[in-house]
Design a protein around this motif. Structure first.
Motif, mmCIF file in Angstrom:
data_model
loop_
_atom_site.group_PDB
_atom_site.id
_atom_site.type_symbol
_atom_site.label_atom_id
_atom_site.label_comp_id
_atom_site.label_asym_id
_atom_site.label_seq_id
_atom_site.Cartn_x
_atom_site.Cartn_y
_atom_site.Cartn_z
ATOM 1 N N ASN A 106 53.893 36.063 55.295
ATOM 2 C CA ASN A 106 53.828 37.511 55.371
ATOM 3 C C ASN A 106 54.844 37.970 56.402
ATOM 4 O O ASN A 106 54.691 37.711 57.601
ATOM 5 C CB ASN A 106 52.419 37.977 55.757
ATOM 6 N N GLU B 116 44.099 35.538 46.039
ATOM 7 C CA GLU B 116 43.931 36.763 45.252
ATOM 8 C C GLU B 116 42.588 37.421 45.538
ATOM 9 O O GLU B 116 42.469 38.652 45.474
ATOM 10 C CB GLU B 116 44.089 36.451 43.763
ATOM 11 N N TYR C 229 43.287 39.452 48.543
ATOM 12 C CA TYR C 229 44.078 40.636 48.205
ATOM 13 C C TYR C 229 43.246 41.688 47.477
ATOM 14 O O TYR C 229 43.534 42.889 47.566
ATOM 15 C CB TYR C 229 45.266 40.245 47.328
ATOM 16 N N ASN D 156 42.713 46.083 51.332
ATOM 17 C CA ASN D 156 43.323 47.261 50.720
ATOM 18 C C ASN D 156 43.073 48.558 51.484
ATOM 19 O O ASN D 156 43.907 49.475 51.435
ATOM 20 C CB ASN D 156 42.826 47.410 49.278
#
Length: 232
Positions: free
Chosen positions: A15, A71, A74, A80
């Motif tokens: 990242n 995932e 995420y 989020n």
């Protein structure tokens, strides 16, 4: 401490964040440290937080058990609705790169082991290369086996080539070079060495790289924090 190895088959995530002021870099490191210190995500194995040296920004070198575990992270509410908004306020770019280890090389004194962590005091360089998909394998070979003579460069410690799998914030295929040096001075000396004094192997590898790379960018870092699953 985490190790980088061809045999482990971890999903390696880089990242990469850029920003435009030292206080924002400090904020990035602080926010990343909070996340790493509290990490209990399923499939998460380790995180190593790097602070930018040549340019403001951070890098988080993360090992996951699988892409499916990543995932899930995420897709979560925290990622989020808190993580991305917080980083969005203090960054100028965000790239979330998923990779697999394609090549490793170490100085003979390290016995083939690539270790990451603040206790080593490495001067770390991370370079991201964009490449057309059909040329990715050629670039990996040129950056890896093609440059094995780098082991003789003063100050060299380790060199890792990562095959890009997928990304957020970066279009198309890519390859990442992650290298460790004993100081900024030896790294800069290697980068700035006049081309006409390079060993022939380096000249040939550089020509191969230039023939297929469509874009590249590099920054250097110092490791600030490492934590692995199971650490207190």
């Amino acid at each position: 401490m985490p190790y980088i190895s061809l045999e482990d088959n971890h999903l390696t995530v880089l990242n990469l964040f850029t920003t435009d002021a030292p206080e924002k870099q400090d904020s990035l490191v602080a926010e990343m440290t909070k996340i790493v210190q509290a990490a209990t995500y399923e499939g998460w194995m380790s995180s190593t937080v790097h602070a930018g040296v040549d340019s403001y920004g951070t890098a988080n070198f993360i090992q996951w058990r699988s892409g499916e575990d990543l995932e899930k992270r995420y897709a979560g509410e925290e990622f989020n609705h808190r993580t991305l908004p917080v980083f969005g306020e203090i960054t100028t770019s965000i790239r979330l790169l998923q990779n697999e280890v394609a090549y490793t090389l170490t100085h003979p004194s390290l016995n083939g082991k690539v270790e990451v962590g603040p206790h080593r005091d490495d001067y770390t360089a991370i370079e991201v290369f964009s490449v057309d998909a059909e040329n990715q394998a050629e670039l990996i070979d040129a950056l890896g086996e093609g440059q094995k003579g780098i082991v003789d460069a003063p100050g060299f410690r380790t060199h890792v080539v990562l095959r890009g799998l997928r990304a957020r914030g970066l279009e198309g295929s890519f390859v990442v070079s992650y290298s460790q040096w004993d100081s900024k001075e030896t790294y800069d000396a290697h980068r700035e060495q006049p081309e006409d004094t390079w060993p022939i192997g380096r000249q040939k590898a550089d020509a191969r790289i230039k023939a297929v790379v469509t874009d590249s960018n590099v920054n250097t870092y110092r490791v600030k924090l490492t934590r692995a699953a199971g650490d207190e």
